[in-house]
Design a protein around this motif. Structure first.
Motif, PDB file in Angstrom:
ATOM      1  N   TYR A   3       0.836  -1.203   0.000  1.00  0.00           N
ATOM      2  CA  TYR A   3       0.000   0.000   0.000  1.00  0.00           C
ATOM      3  C   TYR A   3       0.871   1.254   0.000  1.00  0.00           C
ATOM      4  CZ  TYR A   3      -4.425  -2.439   0.831  1.00  0.00           C
ATOM      5  OH  TYR A   3      -5.545  -3.213   0.718  1.00  0.00           O
ATOM      6  N   ARG A   4       0.398   2.251  -0.744  1.00  0.00           N
ATOM      7  CA  ARG A   4       1.095   3.532  -0.836  1.00  0.00           C
ATOM      8  C   ARG A   4       0.382   4.633  -0.056  1.00  0.00           C
ATOM      9  NH1 ARG A   4       1.769   0.462  -5.223  1.00  0.00           N
ATOM     10  NH2 ARG A   4       3.786   0.446  -6.296  1.00  0.00           N
ATOM     11  N   GLY A   5      -0.622   4.237   0.696  1.00  0.00           N
ATOM     12  CA  GLY A   5      -1.353   5.180   1.529  1.00  0.00           C
ATOM     13  C   GLY A   5      -2.005   4.444   2.673  1.00  0.00           C
ATOM     14  N   MET A   6      -2.131   5.108   3.834  1.00  0.00           N
ATOM     15  CA  MET A   6      -2.790   4.499   4.983  1.00  0.00           C
ATOM     16  C   MET A   6      -3.474   5.585   5.797  1.00  0.00           C
ATOM     17  SD  MET A   6       0.500   3.532   7.364  1.00  0.00           S
ATOM     18  CE  MET A   6       1.675   3.175   6.069  1.00  0.00           C
ATOM     19  N   LYS A   7      -4.704   5.302   6.181  1.00  0.00           N
ATOM     20  CA  LYS A   7      -5.470   6.262   6.984  1.00  0.00           C
ATOM     21  C   LYS A   7      -5.592   5.760   8.411  1.00  0.00           C
ATOM     22  CE  LYS A   7      -9.975   7.143   6.181  1.00  0.00           C
ATOM     23  NZ  LYS A   7     -11.072   7.689   5.359  1.00  0.00           N
TER      24      LYS A   7
ATOM     25  N   ARG B  33       7.464   6.383   1.114  1.00  0.00           N
ATOM     26  CA  ARG B  33       6.888   5.195   0.448  1.00  0.00           C
ATOM     27  C   ARG B  33       5.367   5.221   0.474  1.00  0.00           C
ATOM     28  NH1 ARG B  33       9.535   0.132   3.257  1.00  0.00           N
ATOM     29  NH2 ARG B  33       9.177   1.424   5.105  1.00  0.00           N
ATOM     30  N   ALA B  34       4.798   5.843   1.500  1.00  0.00           N
ATOM     31  CA  ALA B  34       3.340   5.852   1.635  1.00  0.00           C
ATOM     32  C   ALA B  34       2.900   7.160   2.265  1.00  0.00           C
ATOM     33  CB  ALA B  34       2.866   4.674   2.483  1.00  0.00           C
ATOM     34  N   GLN B  35       1.779   7.683   1.779  1.00  0.00           N
ATOM     35  CA  GLN B  35       1.214   8.881   2.378  1.00  0.00           C
ATOM     36  C   GLN B  35       0.289   8.509   3.528  1.00  0.00           C
ATOM     37  OE1 GLN B  35      -0.359  11.061  -1.216  1.00  0.00           O
ATOM     38  NE2 GLN B  35       0.823  12.709  -0.284  1.00  0.00           N
ATOM     39  N   MET B  36       0.150   9.457   4.453  1.00  0.00           N
ATOM     40  CA  MET B  36      -0.751   9.272   5.587  1.00  0.00           C
ATOM     41  C   MET B  36      -1.998  10.126   5.389  1.00  0.00           C
ATOM     42  SD  MET B  36       1.860   9.382   8.850  1.00  0.00           S
ATOM     43  CE  MET B  36       2.211  11.123   8.591  1.00  0.00           C
ATOM     44  N   MET B  37      -3.146   9.530   5.637  1.00  0.00           N
ATOM     45  CA  MET B  37      -4.407  10.250   5.688  1.00  0.00           C
ATOM     46  C   MET B  37      -4.793  10.353   7.168  1.00  0.00           C
ATOM     47  SD  MET B  37      -4.036   8.242   2.898  1.00  0.00           S
ATOM     48  CE  MET B  37      -4.283   8.271   1.117  1.00  0.00           C
ATOM     49  N   ILE B  38      -4.859  11.553   7.683  1.00  0.00           N
ATOM     50  CA  ILE B  38      -5.099  11.748   9.103  1.00  0.00           C
ATOM     51  C   ILE B  38      -6.594  11.960   9.337  1.00  0.00           C
ATOM     52  CG2 ILE B  38      -4.518  13.070  11.161  1.00  0.00           C
ATOM     53  CD1 ILE B  38      -2.155  11.533   9.898  1.00  0.00           C
TER      54      ILE B  38
ATOM     55  N   ALA C 191      -1.333  13.107   3.039  1.00  0.00           N
ATOM     56  CA  ALA C 191      -2.170  13.242   1.845  1.00  0.00           C
ATOM     57  C   ALA C 191      -3.328  14.197   2.099  1.00  0.00           C
ATOM     58  CB  ALA C 191      -2.707  11.885   1.411  1.00  0.00           C
ATOM     59  N   TRP C 192      -3.918  14.112   3.297  1.00  0.00           N
ATOM     60  CA  TRP C 192      -4.994  15.025   3.686  1.00  0.00           C
ATOM     61  C   TRP C 192      -5.292  14.874   5.166  1.00  0.00           C
ATOM     62  CZ3 TRP C 192      -7.145  11.133   0.080  1.00  0.00           C
ATOM     63  CH2 TRP C 192      -7.888  10.140   0.697  1.00  0.00           C
ATOM     64  N   VAL C 193      -5.966  15.863   5.714  1.00  0.00           N
ATOM     65  CA  VAL C 193      -6.635  15.723   7.008  1.00  0.00           C
ATOM     66  C   VAL C 193      -8.126  15.614   6.712  1.00  0.00           C
ATOM     67  CG1 VAL C 193      -4.887  16.867   8.392  1.00  0.00           C
ATOM     68  CG2 VAL C 193      -6.669  18.233   7.336  1.00  0.00           C
ATOM     69  N   GLU C 194      -8.775  14.676   7.398  1.00  0.00           N
ATOM     70  CA  GLU C 194     -10.149  14.314   7.044  1.00  0.00           C
ATOM     71  C   GLU C 194     -11.143  14.735   8.119  1.00  0.00           C
ATOM     72  OE1 GLU C 194     -12.534  10.163   6.084  1.00  0.00           O
ATOM     73  OE2 GLU C 194     -10.479  10.453   5.383  1.00  0.00           O
TER      74      GLU C 194
END
Length: 362
Positions: free
Chosen positions: A146-150, A183-188, A212-215
């Motif tokens: 995975y390249r992103g994780m929230k 390696r991977a972006q974080m979605m907060i 990547a973003w704040v949600e």
């Protein structure tokens, strides 16, 4: 073709019940819809019994007429229950349409724009709230490709965090960032908890990371609060999972406060209404990352939708880390490979439901 009957089934998990709606037709073709609604599963299934006059005995191809009947012809203003019930029916109709035309659904919604869709992981951090445990869990996500994780590091915070919890949350973010690197972006995930001053303070501390973003930093639908956040951070802001139908997104567009919109197919009345929301977002240079807490059908539907969007960003995915048994509810699930969803090719959703498995896991 006319619809003749329907039935519902519920697949249980510790935190999300997945409801399935199977609709039959007089031509022997059936279709399946799926939705997740927290705390209102029984309410939605009972609503469908009350509202079946709107979708049984009708042509399943007439999606716009279905939407009109279920949202306008009953006098009350539709909300979460109505839009979820509508989505269950609408997704089943698209499955029928795809099977009848021998086409995957995305080819009936404007066709394919993307060759594949990136996935980001959620549900991976059900561990002790310590930096060591969060880092270890994040490492498993990255190792899976995975390249992103929230994740939501904020515990039970509401409006603002007590100082020990504030710094503990920052330590958890730092731990995940040390693993994610580039390696991977974080979605907060903030889950709509915070007053603007607290959301701003958190944002200032984490701008140095690969975010990547704040949600949902502020209460859903509180546009002025979102503006007070927007004007004090360079981080992208995402929201929209708790807005129901296109009308509730209307106030967002002209503000410029949101960078990524997250409509949920299962709470916006289905795939066609969500595509309209996404198309409007594109006219405001806003990207779309569909909210997806679904099982096999609604994940597949969100993938089909994303393939048709010029402004699709990434698709959420729980089922590699949370309740992986939900994949056994049918065959044909679109597995994530090296961080990407593949392009499905079978007619409709291309999934055969295992009703016996679902009945055995209520």
């Amino acid at each position: 073709m006319k619809t003749t009957a329907f039935r519902t089934l519920v697949l249980g998990t510790p935190w999300r019940n997945l409801t399935y709606c199977v609709i039959e037709t007089d031509e022997g073709i059936s279709g399946v819809g799926e939705a997740r609604v927290l705390g209102k599963t029984h309410t939605v299934t009972e609503y469908l019994k009350d509202a079946q006059r709107h979708f049984i005995g009708h042509d399943p191809f007439n999606i716009e007429a279905l939407y009109r009947r279920m949202t306008l012809l009953d006098f009350g203003k539709p909300g979460e229950v109505v839009y979820t019930g509508l989505a269950l029916v609408e997704l089943a109709c698209w499955d029928i349409i795809g099977k009848a035309t021998k086409q995957p659904v995305y080819r009936l919604l404007g066709g394919q724009v993307k060759d594949r869709i990136p996935a980001y992981a959620n549900g991976w951090y059900t561990v002790e709230r310590s930096p060591e445990q969060f880092a270890a869990a994040a490492r498993r996500v990255v190792e899976r490709g995975y390249r992103g994780m929230k994740f939501d590091p904020f515990g039970n915070g509401d409006m603002e965090l007590e100082r020990p919890e504030f710094y503990r949350s920052l330590d958890l973010i730092e731990a995940v960032a040390s693993v994610a690197g580039t390696r991977a972006q974080m979605m907060i995930e903030m889950h709509g908890r915070f007053a603007p001053h607290q959301a701003r303070e958190i944002a200032r501390h984490i701008e140095k990371y690969n975010v990547a973003w704040v949600e949902e930093p502020c209460r859903p639908g509180d546009i002025p609060a979102m503006g007070r956040m927007r004007n004090h951070t360079s981080l992208p802001i995402a929201t929209g999972e708790r807005l129901y139908g296109a009308m509730e997104f209307r106030e967002l567009w002209a503000t410029g406060y949101v960078d990524i919109v997250q409509p949920d197919i299962t709470q916006c009345g289905g795939i066609l209404e969500t595509k309209k929301i996404a198309s409007t977002a594109e006219t405001h240079s806003v990207m779309v990352a569909p909210h997806n807490v679904g099982g096999i059908i609604s994940t597949m539907a969100a993938l089909h939708l994303s393939l048709t969007l010029r402004n699709a960003k990434v698709l959420e995915h729980f089922n590699d880390f949370a309740d992986p048994h939900v994949k056994k509810a049918g065959s044909g699930y679109p597995e994530v490979v090296d961080g990407w969803f593949p392009v499905p090719t079978k007619p409709g959703w291309g999934i055969e439901l295992d009703e016996e498995f679902i009945k055995a896991n209520p």
